[in-house]
Design an enzyme around this catalytic site. Structure first.
Site, PDB file in Angstrom:
ATOM      1  N   ASN A 137     -10.079  -0.100  -0.294  1.00 64.27           N
ATOM      2  CA  ASN A 137      -8.617  -0.016  -0.235  1.00 64.27           C
ATOM      3  C   ASN A 137      -8.057  -0.572  -1.545  1.00 64.27           C
ATOM      4  O   ASN A 137      -8.114  -1.774  -1.787  1.00 64.27           O
ATOM      5  CB  ASN A 137      -8.121  -0.827   0.971  1.00 64.27           C
ATOM      6  CG  ASN A 137      -6.602  -0.793   1.113  1.00 64.27           C
ATOM      7  OD1 ASN A 137      -5.889  -0.326   0.222  1.00 64.27           O
ATOM      8  ND2 ASN A 137      -6.109  -1.291   2.238  1.00 64.27           N
ATOM      9  N   HIS A 155      -3.315   7.382   2.165  1.00 62.39           N
ATOM     10  CA  HIS A 155      -3.715   6.064   1.653  1.00 62.39           C
ATOM     11  C   HIS A 155      -5.112   5.761   2.194  1.00 62.39           C
ATOM     12  O   HIS A 155      -5.391   5.978   3.372  1.00 62.39           O
ATOM     13  CB  HIS A 155      -2.710   5.007   2.113  1.00 62.39           C
ATOM     14  CG  HIS A 155      -3.168   3.607   1.873  1.00 62.39           C
ATOM     15  ND1 HIS A 155      -3.702   3.205   0.674  1.00 62.39           N
ATOM     16  CD2 HIS A 155      -3.177   2.517   2.679  1.00 62.39           C
ATOM     17  CE1 HIS A 155      -4.016   1.925   0.752  1.00 62.39           C
ATOM     18  NE2 HIS A 155      -3.715   1.479   1.959  1.00 62.39           N
ATOM     19  N   CYS A 189       0.816  -1.228   0.000  1.00 63.99           N
ATOM     20  CA  CYS A 189       0.000   0.000   0.000  1.00 63.99           C
ATOM     21  C   CYS A 189       0.844   1.270   0.000  1.00 63.99           C
ATOM     22  O   CYS A 189       0.349   2.335  -0.346  1.00 63.99           O
ATOM     23  CB  CYS A 189      -0.958   0.002   1.182  1.00 63.99           C
ATOM     24  SG  CYS A 189      -2.135  -1.343   1.102  1.00 63.99           S
TER      25      CYS A 189
END
Ligand code: ACO
Length: 329
Positions: free
Chosen positions: A286, A256, A119
């Site tokens: 996500n 993020h 990520c």
């Protein structure tokens, strides 16, 4: 005089995105696993996500995002001499997704490679491209975050499959000149960290050299959550210290997009006002390395992020890896 010294800066010229066609709501997931819309929204903020169809591979999404970013920047593919794709879900073990994007765009010069920091991948990719441009070796980079996490999810595991989505975002990062001041346009500072001792909290249980399979994502969500806020606020504090700036100087905070609670807690800890936070987790889920450029694309597209704005990017992900980038738009 040192104040007059010209420095190479890498400046964001355009932002683009490409999402898969298929929209999957929490209600759709209620039919697949034992979950509820209420549980997902309360714990994460996620309401829907996009899931890639068979033809929508990571490189296809990445190429679409790159074309959009080039168009927004008013650039042609011929200008590009560096392609960095952040992904943990490449089309193939090799060649890299970046070289496939390069071929799809008809580019035959320069260098193209992938970065794997889960990520945090997009923040890592910006840091790398910025250093290439600042060194003078390259002029115009496509920095892309592209993922098809749906392909590595265990669709019977309700603790993970409700959290992720697919997509790609990209920026054109090109050489500009600054004076070494925080008023310069471009990437002002980047801070990258990693600590491999945390592997078992967030990993994929397969790979070419172990199982010979792709594997599935496994996560101890509570453990990840416990570390996330401290880690991302540490690297943002490093960015503020390196530039003599503070939360008050930020125009936008683009984190993020893993979980709304992590985003809000991180902003609150550093005193970043809620109205400065760009959130897309409710519609994208996500999307790992794609989440920051996808959020940037939304906030540039609707006119929130404007030239001259000070923008803080941060991410944390598997490894663990984490990092921040402070950028003057
Ligand atoms: N639907 C309904 N119930 C569920 C679901 C679901 N989808 N998933 C778990 N539960 C249940 C659990 O079984 C548990 O039940 P129990 O109490 O009977 O055992 C209960 O809900 C609570 O589970 P927790 O895991 O403790 O829930 P928590 O409040 O921690 O929320 C979550 C889980 C959303 C995963 C949270 O921990 C989180 O967001 N963690 C961070 C994850 C993250 O950001 N990951 C991305 C990192 S970036 C990257 O690199 C991929």
């Amino acid at each position: 005089m040192s104040e007059m010294r010209k420095v190479q800066r890498s400046v964001v010229e355009g932002v683009g995105a490409r999402l898969p066609e298929k929209r999957v709501t929490n209600a759709d997931l209620e039919k697949i696993v034992d979950t509820t819309d209420e549980w997902i929204v309360q714990r994460t903020g996620i309401r829907e996500r996009r899931i890639a169809g068979p033809g929508e591979t990571t490189s296809v999404l990445a190429t679409g995002a790159a074309q959009d970013a080039l168009a927004k920047a008013g650039r042609s593919a011929a200008d590009v001499d560096l392609i960095v794709v952040a992904t943990s879900t490449p089309d193939y073990t090799f060649p890299s997704t970046a070289t496939q994007v390069q071929a799809a765009l008809g580019i035959t010069r320069g260098a193209a490679f992938d970065v794997q920091a889960v990520c945090s991948g997009f923040v890592y990719a910006i840091a790398i491209a910025d250093k290439f441009i600042a060194s003078g070796s390259h002029d115009c980079a496509l920095v892309i975050g592209a993922e098809t996490f749906s392909r590595i999810l265990d669709w019977q595991d309700r603790t993970t499959c409700v959290l992720f989505g697919d997509g790609a975002g990209a920026i054109v990062l090109a050489r500009g000149e600054g004076e070494g001041k925080i008023s310069d346009r471009g990437v002002l500072t980047t801070h990258l960290r990693s600590d491999g001792r945390h592997r078992e909290k967030l990993f994929v249980d397969g790979g070419p050299s172990t199982t010979g399979t792709v594997g599935h994502l496994r996560m101890s969500g509570r453990d990840v959550f416990r570390h996330a806020v401290g880690m991302v606020t540490d690297v943002m504090t490093d960015a503020f210290a390196a530039t003599g700036t503070s939360a008050q100087d930020l125009a936008w905070f683009v984190p993020h997009q893993a979980n709304e609670r992590i985003i809000d807690a991180s902003a609150e800890k550093l005193g970043i006002a809620p109205e400065k936070i760009v959130k897309t987790v409710h519609t994208h889920g996500n999307t790992s390395a794609a989440s920051i450029p996808l959020a940037l694309s939304v906030a540039c597209g609707d006119g929130r992020i404007k030239r001259g704005d000070l923008v803080m990017l941060e991410a944390m992900g598997g490894g663990f890896t984490w990092g921040s980038a402070l950028v003057r738009w």
